[in-house]
Structure formats: structure tokens, C-alpha cells
Write an enzyme that holds these catalytic residues in place. Structure first.
Site, PDB file in Angstrom:
ATOM      1  N   ASN A 132      48.010 110.849 116.283  1.00  0.00           N
ATOM      2  CA  ASN A 132      48.752 109.718 115.700  1.00  0.00           C
ATOM      3  C   ASN A 132      49.273 108.697 116.722  1.00  0.00           C
ATOM      4  O   ASN A 132      49.284 107.505 116.456  1.00  0.00           O
ATOM      5  CB  ASN A 132      49.891 110.227 114.808  1.00  0.00           C
ATOM      6  CG  ASN A 132      50.857 111.126 115.538  1.00  0.00           C
ATOM      7  OD1 ASN A 132      50.543 111.695 116.574  1.00  0.00           O
ATOM      8  ND2 ASN A 132      52.053 111.239 114.995  1.00  0.00           N
ATOM      9  N   GLY A 208      51.661 118.580 118.086  1.00  0.00           N
ATOM     10  CA  GLY A 208      50.783 118.631 116.923  1.00  0.00           C
ATOM     11  C   GLY A 208      51.483 119.342 115.791  1.00  0.00           C
ATOM     12  O   GLY A 208      52.720 119.359 115.732  1.00  0.00           O
ATOM     13  N   SER A 209      50.712 119.930 114.911  1.00  0.00           N
ATOM     14  CA  SER A 209      51.300 120.529 113.714  1.00  0.00           C
ATOM     15  C   SER A 209      51.973 121.862 114.042  1.00  0.00           C
ATOM     16  O   SER A 209      51.618 122.532 115.013  1.00  0.00           O
ATOM     17  CB  SER A 209      50.213 120.744 112.672  1.00  0.00           C
ATOM     18  OG  SER A 209      49.257 121.643 113.187  1.00  0.00           O
ATOM     19  N   THR A 212      49.372 124.769 114.144  1.00  0.00           N
ATOM     20  CA  THR A 212      48.623 124.925 115.403  1.00  0.00           C
ATOM     21  C   THR A 212      49.562 125.377 116.515  1.00  0.00           C
ATOM     22  O   THR A 212      49.169 126.171 117.378  1.00  0.00           O
ATOM     23  CB  THR A 212      47.931 123.606 115.798  1.00  0.00           C
ATOM     24  OG1 THR A 212      47.237 123.100 114.668  1.00  0.00           O
ATOM     25  CG2 THR A 212      46.938 123.804 116.923  1.00  0.00           C
ATOM     26  N   GLY A 213      50.810 124.895 116.487  1.00  0.00           N
ATOM     27  CA  GLY A 213      51.795 125.294 117.494  1.00  0.00           C
ATOM     28  C   GLY A 213      51.971 126.808 117.514  1.00  0.00           C
ATOM     29  O   GLY A 213      52.080 127.424 118.580  1.00  0.00           O
ATOM     30  N   GLU A 230      56.004 120.293 120.582  1.00  0.00           N
ATOM     31  CA  GLU A 230      56.574 119.188 119.795  1.00  0.00           C
ATOM     32  C   GLU A 230      55.813 119.175 118.480  1.00  0.00           C
ATOM     33  O   GLU A 230      54.626 118.824 118.451  1.00  0.00           O
ATOM     34  CB  GLU A 230      56.387 117.856 120.530  1.00  0.00           C
ATOM     35  CG  GLU A 230      57.197 117.717 121.796  1.00  0.00           C
ATOM     36  CD  GLU A 230      58.689 117.670 121.544  1.00  0.00           C
ATOM     37  OE1 GLU A 230      59.114 117.455 120.394  1.00  0.00           O
ATOM     38  OE2 GLU A 230      59.436 117.875 122.509  1.00  0.00           O
ATOM     39  N   CYS A 264      55.672 111.852 113.392  1.00  0.00           N
ATOM     40  CA  CYS A 264      56.451 113.096 113.316  1.00  0.00           C
ATOM     41  C   CYS A 264      57.914 112.814 113.004  1.00  0.00           C
ATOM     42  O   CYS A 264      58.595 113.647 112.435  1.00  0.00           O
ATOM     43  CB  CYS A 264      56.320 113.878 114.612  1.00  0.00           C
ATOM     44  SG  CYS A 264      56.775 112.903 116.051  1.00  0.00           S
ATOM     45  N   GLU A 434      61.104 116.908 125.699  1.00  0.00           N
ATOM     46  CA  GLU A 434      60.322 115.967 126.506  1.00  0.00           C
ATOM     47  C   GLU A 434      61.236 114.822 126.926  1.00  0.00           C
ATOM     48  O   GLU A 434      62.302 114.636 126.372  1.00  0.00           O
ATOM     49  CB  GLU A 434      59.204 115.356 125.659  1.00  0.00           C
ATOM     50  CG  GLU A 434      58.112 116.325 125.316  1.00  0.00           C
ATOM     51  CD  GLU A 434      57.075 115.706 124.384  1.00  0.00           C
ATOM     52  OE1 GLU A 434      57.383 114.725 123.680  1.00  0.00           O
ATOM     53  OE2 GLU A 434      55.963 116.218 124.374  1.00  0.00           O
TER      54      GLU A 434
HETATM   55  P1  NAD Z   1      46.948 119.318 115.149  1.00  0.00           P
HETATM   56  O1  NAD Z   1      47.882 120.469 115.301  1.00  0.00           O
HETATM   57  O2  NAD Z   1      45.862 119.428 114.170  1.00  0.00           O
HETATM   58  O3  NAD Z   1      46.241 118.971 116.543  1.00  0.00           O
HETATM   59  C1  NAD Z   1      46.963 118.654 117.716  1.00  0.00           C
HETATM   60  C2  NAD Z   1      46.082 118.946 118.919  1.00  0.00           C
HETATM   61  O4  NAD Z   1      45.833 120.338 118.998  1.00  0.00           O
HETATM   62  C3  NAD Z   1      44.699 118.273 118.892  1.00  0.00           C
HETATM   63  O5  NAD Z   1      44.369 117.861 120.191  1.00  0.00           O
HETATM   64  C4  NAD Z   1      43.797 119.411 118.434  1.00  0.00           C
HETATM   65  O6  NAD Z   1      42.468 119.248 118.847  1.00  0.00           O
HETATM   66  C5  NAD Z   1      44.439 120.599 119.119  1.00  0.00           C
HETATM   67  N1  NAD Z   1      44.165 121.896 118.504  1.00  0.00           N
HETATM   68  C6  NAD Z   1      43.827 122.166 117.215  1.00  0.00           C
HETATM   69  N2  NAD Z   1      43.668 123.490 117.040  1.00  0.00           N
HETATM   70  C7  NAD Z   1      43.945 124.077 118.225  1.00  0.00           C
HETATM   71  C8  NAD Z   1      43.967 125.437 118.676  1.00  0.00           C
HETATM   72  N3  NAD Z   1      43.722 126.461 117.878  1.00  0.00           N
HETATM   73  N4  NAD Z   1      44.300 125.680 119.962  1.00  0.00           N
HETATM   74  C9  NAD Z   1      44.610 124.660 120.794  1.00  0.00           C
HETATM   75  N5  NAD Z   1      44.581 123.360 120.430  1.00  0.00           N
HETATM   76  C10 NAD Z   1      44.262 123.075 119.148  1.00  0.00           C
HETATM   77  O7  NAD Z   1      47.908 118.074 114.888  1.00  0.00           O
HETATM   78  P2  NAD Z   1      47.450 116.586 114.540  1.00  0.00           P
HETATM   79  O8  NAD Z   1      46.918 116.628 113.151  1.00  0.00           O
HETATM   80  O9  NAD Z   1      46.632 116.006 115.632  1.00  0.00           O
HETATM   81  O10 NAD Z   1      48.835 115.807 114.576  1.00  0.00           O
HETATM   82  C11 NAD Z   1      49.687 115.768 113.501  1.00  0.00           C
HETATM   83  C12 NAD Z   1      50.848 116.718 113.658  1.00  0.00           C
HETATM   84  O11 NAD Z   1      51.459 116.493 114.925  1.00  0.00           O
HETATM   85  C13 NAD Z   1      51.942 116.531 112.659  1.00  0.00           C
HETATM   86  O12 NAD Z   1      52.416 117.770 112.195  1.00  0.00           O
HETATM   87  C14 NAD Z   1      53.038 115.818 113.441  1.00  0.00           C
HETATM   88  O13 NAD Z   1      54.336 115.989 112.953  1.00  0.00           O
HETATM   89  C15 NAD Z   1      52.863 116.417 114.766  1.00  0.00           C
HETATM   90  N6  NAD Z   1      53.422 115.536 115.796  1.00  0.00           N
HETATM   91  C16 NAD Z   1      54.577 115.905 116.409  1.00  0.00           C
HETATM   92  C17 NAD Z   1      55.148 115.064 117.359  1.00  0.00           C
HETATM   93  C18 NAD Z   1      56.422 115.439 118.058  1.00  0.00           C
HETATM   94  O14 NAD Z   1      56.680 114.863 119.104  1.00  0.00           O
HETATM   95  N7  NAD Z   1      57.207 116.370 117.555  1.00  0.00           N
HETATM   96  C19 NAD Z   1      54.535 113.861 117.667  1.00  0.00           C
HETATM   97  C20 NAD Z   1      53.350 113.511 117.015  1.00  0.00           C
HETATM   98  C21 NAD Z   1      52.798 114.374 116.096  1.00  0.00           C
END
Ligand code: NAD
Length: 455
Positions: A132, A208-209, A212-213, A230, A264, A434
Site C-alpha cells: 500500500n 503487512g497483515s 502473515t505477521g 507493523e 493501516c 518504527e
Molecule cells: P501481506 O501480509 O499480504 O504482505 C506483506 C508482505 O509480506 C509482502 O511483501 C508479502 O509478499 C510478504 N509475505 C506474504 N506471505 C509471507 C510469508 N509467509 N512469509 C514472509 N513474507 C510473506 O500484507 P499486504 O496485503 O501487502 O498489506 C496489507 C496489510 O498490511 C494490511 O493488513 C495493513 O494494515 C498492513 N499494513 C500495516 C502497516 C503498519 O505500519 N502497521 C502499514 C501498511 C500496511
């Protein structure tokens, strides 16, 4: 290298690029290169490291038009917003250039001598970033990690890798840090996971989500890696009866619909005190209708498309029967993954639309009667990333701020993120912080050295 990933413009559905889909063998090679590069990067004089980060900032500014256009066409965000974000990336590198020679320890008087602490680099850091805000979020981690003497491997999201790949090329051409920064593109499940498991990677910084976290945390636990997460959010704006309504309504639409809600920190729950509820809803619909939805390259556009067809389907699935939904604005027909903002009036606070992170242009507006009830509603979430409080009573604002379970709050504003201040989440919105000086703690190991002074 096995194959390529095709990258599309979500506003036109046209193919705009291809990047390599690297495999585990390339991860292993990159980690080995990073380990060597880290040792020499950490030994370089402080002034050289500072100047290298500043040179990266200057190079980002010099390429800002190109990087902003890539970000806009890859994510579908307005070009004007992308330009601000790219300039923010340069600011981030300048801030951490200034941090390089201010990574301080303590001296601690103890019996028999003096103890002192040092903050040492962790080694190799893997930065896994979301789709995003690709370049800004990568930079919030790359810049402090480098400032602290680490080497960095960045893995951008497969959906939107172009700006990060180009940034990596620009830094390589500068020749100031060698392999202390590398960009690897590919599938998250394959190379993201390989980085999280790799014994040569000392820290994972993941954005990320929440789902995945969780899997990253599990993979990282095998080698006891340091982890910053995050993650998602379902942030609330608490609007009290004594709000300056004009100011609040001016800010409300973009507080949730900016980046087409793919943020996010989106304030996707408006908790509004009953005395001002009807007036707020009416004004919110009207001010949202004023947003311009369309071509991201057009100067007056506020909202672009969603990032993909699959994501639009997921977002639309929240518009279940029985909800009181107002569509505020008109989205283009297509091509492109368009969706007009939706305002859901008074849904059940326990319903899916009011509790899940939607990550799209859907906002819920929920009434409350008392301060106590507002706080309980706001805190009734697995998330705790961000939020706002709208009131003219400073006592009420601060009481509420202290009781909200959220990492970042703003009073009479939607501002969540500043380079100088810590950013991160409570509860399932993440682990660690961060930005600001807090990032130094996240990218260093604390070492204690005792010196005997007793004869
Ligand atoms: P996502 O979790 O699908 O992917 C994030 C990253 O992780 C990508 O680079 C993806 O390729 C990688 N990934 C996916 N599966 C993985 C695995 N099993 N092991 C290691 N890496 C893996 O998230 P997204 O759809 O790209 O982003 C949206 C999400 O991110 C939303 O939930 C949003 O709230 C969150 N987000 C949080 C913040 C914050 O600072 N808190 C900022 C932006 C987005």
C-alpha cells in the site's frame, strides 16, 4: 532464477513491468553478500556513513518524478500523494543520516567499577514490505537499519515492487554502500518465508497483515530472530458532542478513504456522540461526495482504484445485506479496479463491517452516549494501531488518549505518522516501534561492559 512476476496498473489493468521471481538459492546468496557487506559498512567512519545516507536522500530527490510516477501507476494512488510520499522517503534518509553519530549508550555507576552500555549493529536485517505504501514503509526500516550499521535485504510486495526495485538500482548506481542494501523480488510465501527462517538473517522487519505477521513470528522463532511487526488496524475516531464539527468534517473523509482506504491507520470506525450524530453523518456524506475519484495522474484526483480485482472483491464482501449503506461519490466504470466510498450508518459494533480490517473505502459510523462507552467501544478490538479524538475539552481529550489501547493517537487531527516520533501498534497491530529514536532500539543489540575500578 526461475521466473518473472508481471506487474499491472490497477487504474488501467495494463501490464507495466516485470520483475524477477527469485528463489531460495538467491536468498542464500544475498544473505552471504549482505554478511560481508555489513562487516565493512559498520567499520566505515561515522561521517562516511552519514554522508552515504544523505547522498541516498539527494538521489531520491533527484529521481522523485520518476519514483512518484512508478508508485502512482503501480499502486493506483494519486500522483500528487505519491510525490509527497517520495519526498518523505528523502526526509527519512536525512533524519537517519543525523542519527548515525548519535547512537548513544549509558554509564551506570555500580559497586566496584563502572558499567557502560553500547548499541551494536544486529547484522543482516530483512525488510518485508506491503503493497500500500511501498517505498515509504521500506525506507522507514532501511534508513534506521543502515544508520545503526546493519546490512539490509528488502523484499517488496509482489503486487507493487517497481518503486523499490528502481530505488535499489539508484542506490547501487550511487556506489556509496555496496551490498549493504539489496532488493529481492519474489513470492512472500517463498522468499519472504526463506528470509524469516534463514539463520544468517538477524532481524526481520515486517509490515503487512496480522495473519502473515503470525506466520513470520513462527518462522523467526526457529532461530530466535529479532522481529518488528507493523500489522493491521481498525482505528477509531472518537467524536465528542463539543467537537469543532467543521474542522472534523474537513478531515474525516481522507482520514479513512485516503489511498482508497488501503491504509493501516485508516480511521474506519467513527464513534460519534449522540448529540452530534445526525449532523456528523450528514456532513460526512457531503464531504466524502466532494472527493474526486478517477485517473491517479490527474492533478485534482483524491482517490484512485483499489490495488487488484481480487482485493476489490474482498472489500465488496463486507457490504452484507441488512446494513444501512450510503454510497458517497461515483467511481469510473472501468477498466480499473474502482470502488466508490461507502458509509455504513450505525452497524452493530460487533458486526464484521465494524470489527474487521477492510482495507478499502468503507467506513462505519457508530453512536455512543458517554465517554466511558466511547472508550469501551474503541478498545473492543483485536487491533490498536492508531486513532483520533475530536473534542475542545483538553481534559476529556487527554483522559481519552490515556485510556485508548492504541500506539499512535492524534487530538483534533488525523496525523499518525511523523519521522521524528515512534510508530507502532498495541495488541495484534504489532510488536516494536518504527521511526524516531525508537527505531535505534529496534536495530541494535544492547551490550553492557563492566570496567573494574577497585584496586
Ligand atoms: P501481506 O501480509 O499480504 O504482505 C506483506 C508482505 O509480506 C509482502 O511483501 C508479502 O509478499 C510478504 N509475505 C506474504 N506471505 C509471507 C510469508 N509467509 N512469509 C514472509 N513474507 C510473506 O500484507 P499486504 O496485503 O501487502 O498489506 C496489507 C496489510 O498490511 C494490511 O493488513 C495493513 O494494515 C498492513 N499494513 C500495516 C502497516 C503498519 O505500519 N502497521 C502499514 C501498511 C500496511
Amino acid at each position: 532464477m526461475s521466473s518473472y512476476i508481471s506487474v499491472f496498473n490497477p487504474a488501467t489493468e495494463e501490464l507495466i513491468g516485470e520483475v524477477p521471481a527469485y528463489d531460495v538459492a538467491e536468498v542464500n546468496a544475498a544473505v552471504e553478500r549482505a554478511q560481508g557487506a555489513q562487516r565493512s559498512w559498520a567499520k566505515r567512519p561515522l561521517a562516511e556513513r552519514r554522508d552515504a545516507l544523505w547522498a541516498i536522500a539527494d538521489a531520491v530527490i533527484a529521481h522523485s518524478d520518476e519514483l512518484a510516477l512508478l508508485e502512482s501507476t503501480d499502486v493506483g494512488k494519486p500522483l500528487s500523494a505519491a510525490r509527497q510520499e517520495v519526498l518523505g522517503v528523502a526526509e527519512c534518509f536525512k533524519y537517519y543520516a543525523g542519527v548515525v553519530d548519535k547512537i548513544l549508550g549509558d554509564t551506570i555507576p555500580v559497586d566496584g567499577g563502572i558499567s557502560m552500555t553500547f548499541r551494536e549493529p544486529m547484522g543482516v536485517v530483512a525488510v518485508i514490505s506491503p503493497w500500500n505504501f511501498p517505498l515509504p514503509i521500506a525506507s522507514w526500516n532501511i534508513a534506521p537499519a543502515l544508520a545503526c550499521g546493519n546490512a539490509v535485504i528488502v523484499k517488496p510486495a509482489a503486487l507493487t515492487p517497481l518503486s523499490t526495485v528502481r530505488f535499489g538500482q539508484i542506490v547501487k548506481e550511487l556506489g556509496v554502500i555496496g551490498d549493504a542494501l539489496q532488493v529481492l523480488t519474489g513470492s512472500g510465501a517463498r522468499i519472504g518465508n526463506a528470509l524469516a527462517e534463514h539463520p544468517g538473517v538477524n532481524k526481520i522487519s515486517f509490515t503487512g497483515s496480522t495473519e502473515t505477521g503470525r506466520s513470520i513470528l513462527h518462522a523467526a522463532s526457529k532461530t530466535m530472530k529479532r522481529v518488528t511487526l507493523e500489522l493491521g488496524g481498525k482505528s477509531a475516531s472518537v467524536v465528542y458532542d463539543d467537537v469543532d464539527l467543521a474542522k472534523c468534517l474537513q478531515a474525516a473523509p481522507l482520514s479513512v478513504f485516503e489511498n482508497t482506504g488501503q491504509d493501516c491507520c485508516a480511521r474506519s470506525r467513527f464513534l460519534v456522540q449522540r448529540g452530534v450524530f445526525d449532523e456528523f453523518v450528514e456532513g460526512f456524506i457531503e464531504s466524502t461526495r466532494a472527493l474526486k475519484i478517477g485517473d491517479p495522474l490527474h492533478g485534482s484526483t483524491n482517490l484512485g482504484p483499489l490495488v487488484s480485482a481480487a482485493h476489490r472483491d474482498t472489500v465488496a464482501s463486507f457490504l452484507e445485506d441488512g446494513l444501512n449503506v450510503v454510497t458517497a461519490g461515483e467511481a469510473p466504470e472501468g477498466p480499473g479496479f474502482w470502488m466508490a466510498p461507502r458509509i455504513v450508518i450505525a452497524p452493530d459494533p460487533k458486526s464484521r463491517v465494524a470489527t474487521d480490517e477492510i482495507f478499502g473505502p468503507i467506513a462505519s459510523v457508530i453512536p455512543f452516549d458517554t465517554e466511558e462507552e466511547a472508550i469501551a467501544l474503541a478498545n473492543d478490538s483485536i487491533y490498536g494501531l492508531s486513532g483520533s479524538i475530536w473534542t475542545q475539552d483538553i481534559g476529556q481529550a487527554m483522559r481519552t488518549a490515556r485510556r485508548l489501547e492504541s500506539g499512535t493517537l492524534s487530538v483534533n487531527s488525523n496525523s499518525s505518522i511523523r519521522i521524528q516520533t515512534p510508530f507502532g501498534g498495541f495488541k495484534q497491530s504489532g510488536i516494536g516501534r518504527e521511526l524516531g529514536q525508537a527505531a535505534v532500539e529496534g536495530y541494535t543489540e544492547l551490550k553492557t561492559v563492566f570496567v573494574r575500578t577497585d584496586p
